[in-house]
Design an enzyme around this catalytic site. Structure first.
Site, short mmCIF file in Angstrom:
data_model
loop_
_atom_site.label_atom_id
_atom_site.label_comp_id
_atom_site.label_asym_id
_atom_site.label_seq_id
_atom_site.Cartn_x
_atom_site.Cartn_y
_atom_site.Cartn_z
N LYS A 204 0.83 -1.21 0.00
CA LYS A 204 0.00 0.00 0.00
C LYS A 204 0.86 1.25 0.00
O LYS A 204 0.51 2.24 -0.64
CB LYS A 204 -0.95 0.00 1.20
CG LYS A 204 -2.12 -0.94 1.02
CD LYS A 204 -3.25 -0.63 1.98
CE LYS A 204 -4.43 -1.55 1.74
NZ LYS A 204 -5.47 -1.42 2.74
N LYS B 32 -5.01 -10.68 -6.85
CA LYS B 32 -6.26 -10.89 -6.10
C LYS B 32 -7.31 -9.86 -6.54
O LYS B 32 -6.96 -8.74 -6.93
CB LYS B 32 -6.02 -10.84 -4.59
CG LYS B 32 -5.75 -9.48 -4.02
CD LYS B 32 -5.99 -9.44 -2.51
CE LYS B 32 -6.03 -7.98 -2.07
NZ LYS B 32 -6.60 -7.72 -0.79
N LYS C 178 -10.71 -3.82 -4.87
CA LYS C 178 -11.42 -2.61 -5.32
C LYS C 178 -10.47 -1.65 -6.03
O LYS C 178 -10.90 -0.77 -6.74
CB LYS C 178 -12.12 -1.93 -4.15
CG LYS C 178 -11.20 -1.53 -3.04
CD LYS C 178 -11.97 -1.21 -1.79
CE LYS C 178 -11.09 -1.33 -0.58
NZ LYS C 178 -11.52 -2.26 0.40
#
Ligand code: ATP
Ligand code: LTN
Length: 338
Positions: free
Chosen positions: A118, A199, A202
């Site tokens: 992230k 994976k 969103k």
């Protein structure tokens, strides 16, 4: 009730970081939350404190927390069986996180792969993003949790929660239960439909890669029909060589309440067109009712807020007891009553 027949405690959380949950969230985690409310004393949390570790818009966050709670109720959580609440209503979470942060090594937190991924995607990385898994450990340990139903990507965070529980118990004496991850093997990682080596998420770069629970049936059909497969025409499970088809088989088996082996037999000699067409209908049928029920819950905001307030009250009863224990153990004064 004796200790022997006390139900085990379960806890899980989900971030209100999108307007709708997706099929990965649903099959990897949320679907398991429903039966667990019958077998465990379950606490489920919309983790809005975690959601501000990346950029956010206050009004959007507030609305998404409600929409998230509505979707959780729509997919089968029953406020009479479990406690559903929003994290920011239970201040014990960040309070315990501070203590646990002081037990966490800097290097230990830096090894979290979700942080590395992230932070690489962000222009600005905050201390909050770095300590995200410590807050997650606080969420879990406050409830003396035994079971944590999550997807595979949360395994490392669960290991940290376990390590912190054991470390604290060793240093200060028995305080926390050591939690265990509950990960369903077949649906542990649902893959992106456009890039089946990644994976489903969103933040997928391709809008077609991710099926949202609140997608319209037409959108779902389009996404499934354009899912990446391979140049063969054989419906066969082979994660290495046929990641796209294998992912679709996993989704079909889970939602259609069947097995991959049965599906392989059923589609032997048929092409991908038939297979995808049927899968699209299975997905529409399984998640279609969630949209309708979510709208119903959102139509009565007062009732939704009442359910969340009741959940927060039950959560505080348990969380405040654990926090008081931890405060005492580390030598703090008890939190002053309001
Ligand atoms: P995203 O990657 O979409 O940003 P996230 O991991 O931040 O999602 P959360 O909403 O916090 O998503 O995740 C909620 C739950 O859904 C977690 O238990 C997580 O493990 C699970 N989950 C998320 N994506 C998948 C997936 N593709 N397959 C299986 N489980 C998943
Ligand atoms: N990090 C989790 C969300 C989360 C969670 C939790 C999951 C926050 N606190 C406690 C289980 C238990 C994620 O899915 N991204």
């Amino acid at each position: 009730m004796t200790t022997a027949d006390r139900k085990p405690r379960a806890f899980s959380g989900i971030q209100p970081t999108s307007d709708s949950f997706h099929l990965g969230n649903y099959l990897g985690a949320l679907r398991q939350w429903v039966p667990i409310q019958d077998t465990a004393d379950a606490f489920y949390c919309v983790v809005d404190l975690h959601a501000i570790t990346v950029d956010h818009e206050p009004k959007v966050l507030h609305e998404r927390s409600r929409v998230s709670a509505a979707q959780l109720l729509a997919l089968g959580l029953d406020p009479e069986k479990c406690s559903l609440f929003v994290q920011s209503q239970v201040p014990e979470h960040p309070m315990l996180a501070w203590i646990l942060g002081c037990e966490t090594g800097f290097g230990e937190a830096g090894r979290m792969t979700q942080f590395k991924d992230k932070s690489a995607k962000q222009e600005r990385t905050t201390v909050g993003l770095f300590t995200y898994p410590v807050l997650q450990a606080a969420d879990i340990l406050l409830y003396q949790t035994e079971q944590v139903p999550v997807g595979e990507d949360q395994r490392q965070h669960l290991e940290l929660s376990r390590d912190l529980a054991v470390r604290f118990n060793t240093t200060y004496g028995s305080t926390f239960k050591v939690p265990e991850a509950r990960i369903v093997k077949e649906t542990a990682t649902i893959k992106d439909l456009s890039e089946p080596e990644k994976k489903m998420s969103k933040s997928s770069p391709s809008p077609r890669g991710c099926v949202y629970l609140l997608d319209e049936p037409g959108q779902i059909r389009k996404k499934i029909k354009s899912a990446v497969t391979d140049s063969e025409a054989e419906v066969r499970y082979d994660v290495e060589r046929k990641p796209g088809v294998s992912n679709l088989l996993n989704i079909y088996a889970a939602l259609g309440d069947t097995t991959v082996a049965k599906l392989e037999a059923e589609y032997a000699g048929k092409g991908y067109g038939d297979f995808k067409g049927d899968l699209a209908e299975v997905v529409v049928e399984a998640i279609g009712p969630i949209t309708r029920r979510t709208k119903e819950y959102l139509a009565d905001r007062a009732e939704l807020d009442r359910i969340l307030a009741q959940g927060a009250e039950r959560a505080r009863q348990v969380a405040s007891r654990t926090l008081a224990k931890a405060y005492k153990k580390v030598g703090f004064f008890p939190p002053a009553a309001l």
